[in-house]
Design a protein around this motif. Structure first.
Motif, short mmCIF file in Angstrom:
data_model
loop_
_atom_site.label_atom_id
_atom_site.label_comp_id
_atom_site.label_asym_id
_atom_site.label_seq_id
_atom_site.Cartn_x
_atom_site.Cartn_y
_atom_site.Cartn_z
N THR A 54 2.85 -3.94 0.01
CA THR A 54 1.40 -4.76 -0.57
C THR A 54 1.24 -4.91 -1.89
OG1 THR A 54 -0.01 -2.72 -0.63
CG2 THR A 54 0.67 -3.87 1.27
N GLY A 55 2.69 -5.04 -2.45
CA GLY A 55 2.42 -4.24 -4.39
C GLY A 55 2.01 -3.32 -4.62
N PRO A 56 1.96 -3.51 -6.09
CA PRO A 56 1.16 -2.21 -6.58
C PRO A 56 -0.50 -2.73 -7.03
CG PRO A 56 1.78 -3.77 -8.35
CD PRO A 56 2.65 -3.91 -6.53
N ARG A 57 -1.29 -1.86 -6.04
CA ARG A 57 -2.47 -1.72 -5.53
C ARG A 57 -2.60 -3.28 -5.16
NH1 ARG A 57 -2.37 0.08 -11.29
NH2 ARG A 57 -2.50 2.82 -11.01
N GLN A 58 -1.95 -3.52 -4.63
CA GLN A 58 -2.39 -4.81 -3.58
C GLN A 58 -1.84 -6.69 -4.22
OE1 GLN A 58 -6.22 -4.12 -1.66
NE2 GLN A 58 -5.39 -4.36 0.27
N LEU A 59 -1.41 -5.79 -4.95
CA LEU A 59 -0.91 -6.94 -5.65
C LEU A 59 -0.68 -8.63 -5.15
CD1 LEU A 59 -0.85 -8.63 -8.69
CD2 LEU A 59 1.49 -7.80 -8.80
N PHE A 60 0.47 -7.80 -4.27
CA PHE A 60 1.37 -9.00 -2.87
C PHE A 60 -0.14 -9.19 -2.35
CE2 PHE A 60 5.73 -7.32 -4.03
CZ PHE A 60 5.44 -7.55 -4.84
#
Length: 267
Positions: A54-60
Motif C-alpha cells: 500500500t506504500g507509506p500511509r497508502q501513498l500507492f
C-alpha cells in the motif's frame, strides 16, 4: 452516514512465484477493463524497507486511484518477508529484493504488451533503479520517491540503520527494526561490495526523482545523486517535505508528476 464514506475500488488479488515461494499483491484497474488490457503500459509500485504494497500511509493506493481515473492500471506487491507475502523479514537481502522486482516487472510487462512504468519509494526506489538498468527494454519510465541510496553509507560507514547502531547484530545475530527481526544477511549483503548507484547507471529512459528537503531518513543529496547519474533524469527537491510525503499538498505534487510522466507519448 457510513455509506457516504464507502469507497469501492476495482481491485484484483494477484500472486507471483519467486524461489519457490509466493509473492502476493494487487492490481488496480479502471472500472470495466480487463486485467490483461494492453492499451497502455501499467505502473508497478515498489515499496520501501519494512513497508508493504500500500506504500507509506497508502501513498500507492492514492496514486493508483488517480491513475485509474485517467485509464491506467497499477500493480503493487509485498516483497518476500513483507506484508502478506511468504518469506521471513529475517532472511531478506537487497540483491534478492532486486531480483524480485525484476520478476515483478517482467510479469507485469508480459501482461500488457511488453512495457511497464516503475515507481518506487525509499529502498524500493533504489531497487527499482537497479531493476530498470537490467530491463531497459521493458521499463518505459522510472519514478523515484525519496530514494534511499543512503543504505550503503549507513551500514558500511556509519554502522547503523536509520540512526540505530548495528552492534546488536554482532551480539545476537539480528536487528530490531521497529518490531521486525532483521537478520545478518541483509547487512552482510550490503557490505559485500554493493554500489547501488553503479548498478543503476545506464538506464536510458525518462526518470523523475523527487526528494524532500526535510527528509530525516534519507538526506536529499542521495536523491540528487540519482538526478546527476541517470542521463534522462529530472530531479526535484521539494521544500520541507519529509520521507513519507506526509501531507496532502506533497502527495498531490508527486502523484501529479507521476501522471504527467506516464502520460507522455512514447514511441
Amino acid at each position: 452516514m457510513l455509506a457516504e464514506h464507502l469507497v469501492h475500488r476495482d481491485l484484483t488479488a494477484t500472486t507471483l512465484q519467486h524461489g519457490g515461494v509466493t509473492i502476493r499483491g494487487w492490481i488496480r484497474r479502471p472500472t470495466g477493463t480487463a486485467v490483461s488490457d494492453t492499451d497502455s503500459a501499467p505502473v508497478l509500485f515498489v515499496h520501501g524497507f519494512g513497508d508493504s504494497a500500500t506504500g507509506p500511509r497508502q501513498l500507492f493506493v492514492q496514486a493508483a486511484d488517480a491513475l485509474a481515473d485517467v485509464g491506467r492500471t497499477s500493480y503493487a506487491f509485498d516483497r518476500l518477508g513483507h506484508g502478506v507475502s511468504d518469506g521471513s523479514f529475517t532472511a531478506i537481502t537487497l540483491r534478492d529484493e532486486v531480483d524480485q522486482v525484476v520478476t515483478m516487472a517482467e510479469h507485469v510487462a508480459g501482461q500488457h504488451g511488453g512495457r511497464v512504468h516503475l515507481a518506487g519509494h525509499s529502498l524500493g526506489a533504489v531497487e527499482s533503479a537497479i531493476a530498470a538498468a537490467r530491463l531497459p527494454q521493458l521499463v518505459t519510465t522510472l519514478t523515484l520517491w525519496s530514494p534511499a541510496g543512503v543504505v550503503v553509507d549507513d551500514i558500511t560507514v556509519r554502522d547503523e540503520i536509520q540512526g540505530q547502531p548495528l552492534a546488536t547484530v554482532r551480539d545476537r545475530g539480528w536487528f530490531d527494526f521497529g518490531g521486525m527481526r532483521l537478520g545478518r544477511a541483509f547487512i552482510d549483503d550490503v557490505r559485500d561490495g554493493l554500489d547501488v548507484y553503479a548498478e543503476a547507471d545506464g538506464y536510458p529512459g525518462p526518470v523523475h526523482v523527487l526528494h524532500g528537503t526535510a527528509d530525516t531518513i534519507v538526506p536529499v543529496e542521495y536523491g540528487e545523486r540519482y538526478g546527476r547519474l541517470l542521463p534522462d533524469a529530472t530531479f526535484t527537491a521539494v521544500n520541507d517535505a519529509d520521507h513519507a510525503w506526509s501531507s496532502l499538498p506533497w502527495r498531490d505534487l508527486v502523484i501529479a508528476r507521476l501522471l504527467a510522466l506516464v502520460s507522455e507519448p512514447r514511441p
